[in-house]
Enzyme design. Structure first.
Site, short mmCIF file in Angstrom:
data_model
loop_
_atom_site.label_atom_id
_atom_site.label_comp_id
_atom_site.label_asym_id
_atom_site.label_seq_id
_atom_site.Cartn_x
_atom_site.Cartn_y
_atom_site.Cartn_z
N ASP A 33 -9.91 -97.65 177.18
CA ASP A 33 -10.94 -97.12 178.07
C ASP A 33 -10.84 -95.60 178.16
O ASP A 33 -9.90 -95.09 178.74
CB ASP A 33 -10.79 -97.73 179.48
CG ASP A 33 -11.84 -97.21 180.44
OD1 ASP A 33 -12.93 -97.80 180.49
OD2 ASP A 33 -11.59 -96.18 181.11
N TYR A 38 -12.88 -87.20 180.18
CA TYR A 38 -11.41 -87.17 180.03
C TYR A 38 -10.98 -86.18 178.94
O TYR A 38 -9.81 -85.85 178.83
CB TYR A 38 -10.85 -88.57 179.67
CG TYR A 38 -11.14 -89.68 180.65
CD1 TYR A 38 -11.68 -89.42 181.91
CD2 TYR A 38 -10.88 -91.01 180.33
CE1 TYR A 38 -11.97 -90.45 182.80
CE2 TYR A 38 -11.16 -92.04 181.22
CZ TYR A 38 -11.71 -91.76 182.44
OH TYR A 38 -11.98 -92.78 183.31
N LYS A 63 -17.87 -93.37 178.47
CA LYS A 63 -18.80 -93.25 179.61
C LYS A 63 -19.56 -91.94 179.54
O LYS A 63 -18.99 -90.92 179.11
CB LYS A 63 -18.01 -93.30 180.94
CG LYS A 63 -16.92 -94.37 180.96
CD LYS A 63 -16.17 -94.44 182.28
CE LYS A 63 -14.97 -95.36 182.14
NZ LYS A 63 -13.73 -94.70 181.71
N HIS A 96 -20.99 -93.31 184.21
CA HIS A 96 -19.71 -93.07 184.89
C HIS A 96 -19.82 -93.13 186.43
O HIS A 96 -18.99 -93.74 187.09
CB HIS A 96 -19.14 -91.71 184.43
CG HIS A 96 -17.65 -91.64 184.45
ND1 HIS A 96 -16.89 -90.95 183.55
CD2 HIS A 96 -16.76 -92.21 185.30
CE1 HIS A 96 -15.62 -91.09 183.82
NE2 HIS A 96 -15.51 -91.84 184.89
#
Ligand SMILES: NC(=O)c1ccc[n+]([C@@H]2O[C@H](COP(=O)([O-])OP(=O)(O)OC[C@H]3O[C@@H](n4cnc5c(N)ncnc54)[C@H](OP(=O)(O)O)[C@@H]3O)[C@@H](O)[C@H]2O)c1
Length: 260
Positions: A33, A38, A63, A96
């Protein structure tokens, strides 16, 4: 979708992400994930390629970030994520956060990506019941997943029941409450009976609750520990004891009140 996977929030792009993903895949994980925000999609992609595990055996989630929401910008963000990952399709793509005034246009873009065969499943993250109800009014395709904060201090019973009734798979983020529950007496005591750690008890509780779980670790011994949960079973009473730890307490933002 696998019940269990590796989360990589706050995992540094480069070596750290590459090694975490490789360690997970080497030890039997088949789900990763990540998210555009990120900033480690390159490292995740490299880890997948270097692992030697065939792409089709791995479930990859990413996402669309809040600032990219909207129809055209989501399509562009998806392409950029795929490029960074070095993949030609995703297994799951999520909105998200429910950015007001935008998430319906974002959803239309996800529906297009799904219909075009570029992603195998589409879903949302951080959606409350009212966000889902609003989305469902116009959606052509129902979200297949809702990934939200979930752990023994935030058991989200109402949202879980709603998702179950609507065929939306519930997925936990921060399942270990970011490490904040590992010295809990009730959980540790249950663990002693099975010779399991508190982390393993919590992750087992996720699975037995019908919740997909994606604990994060960059340490191989913990990556192994977290996945060693398929050889014991909590009793009904033990499940209830853990359920009773709920305090509706969040470690992350409330989806009704976020400013990012
Ligand atoms: N959709 C969203 O908005 C959203 C938000 C947050 C998170 N997520 C996803 O959910 C994933 C998991 O959530 P999270 O990263 O916030 O937190 P988490 O998985 O609840 O906890 C991770 C923390 O616990 C430590 N840890 C992991 N296993 C352990 C063990 N067996 N014993 C002791 N400590 C352990 C990790 O440290 P080490 O790495 O040092 O082992 C890290 O500090 C994220 O990585 C991300 O993929 C999604």
């Amino acid at each position: 979708m696998p019940w269990f996977g590796l989360g990589v929030w706050r995992v540094e792009n480069g070596k750290e992400a590459v090694n975490a993903v490789k360690a997970a895949l080497k030890n039997g994980y088949r789900s990763i994930d990540t998210a555009a925000v990120y900033q480690n999609e390159e490292g995740v992609g490299q880890g997948i390629r270097e692992s030697g595990v065939p792409r089709e055996n791995i479930f990859v989630t990413s996402k669309v970030w809040n600032s990219d929401q909207g129809y055209e910008s989501t399509l562009e963000a998806f392409d950029a994520s795929l490029k960074r990952l070095g993949l030609d399709y995703l297994d799951l793509y999520l909105i998200h956060w429910p950015v007001k005034g935008k998430y319906k246009d974002t959803w239309r873009a996800l529906e297009k990506l799904y219909k075009d065969g570029r992603v195998r499943a589409i879903g949302v993250s951080n959606f409350h019941v009212h966000h889902l109800e609003d989305l469902l009014q116009d959606a052509e395709i129902k979200p297949m997943v809702n990934q939200v904060e979930f752990h023994p201090r935030l058991t989200q019973l109402e949202l879980r029941t709603y998702c179950k009734e609507h065929g939306i798979q519930f997925e936990a983020w921060s399942p270990l409450m970011q490490g904040g529950l590992l010295d809990n007496g009730v959980i540790s005591e249950i663990g002693e009976k099975y010779n399991k750690t508190a982390a393993q008890v919590i992750l087992r509780w996720d699975i037995q609750s019908g919740v997909v779980t994606i604990p994060k670790s960059i340490k191989e011994h913990r990556i192994i520990e977290n996945s060693d949960i398929f050889n014991f079973e909590l009793t009904y009473e033990e499940m209830e004891k853990i359920d009773a730890l709920n305090e509706d307490k969040r470690v992350g933002a409330d989806p009704d009140n976020f400013n990012f």
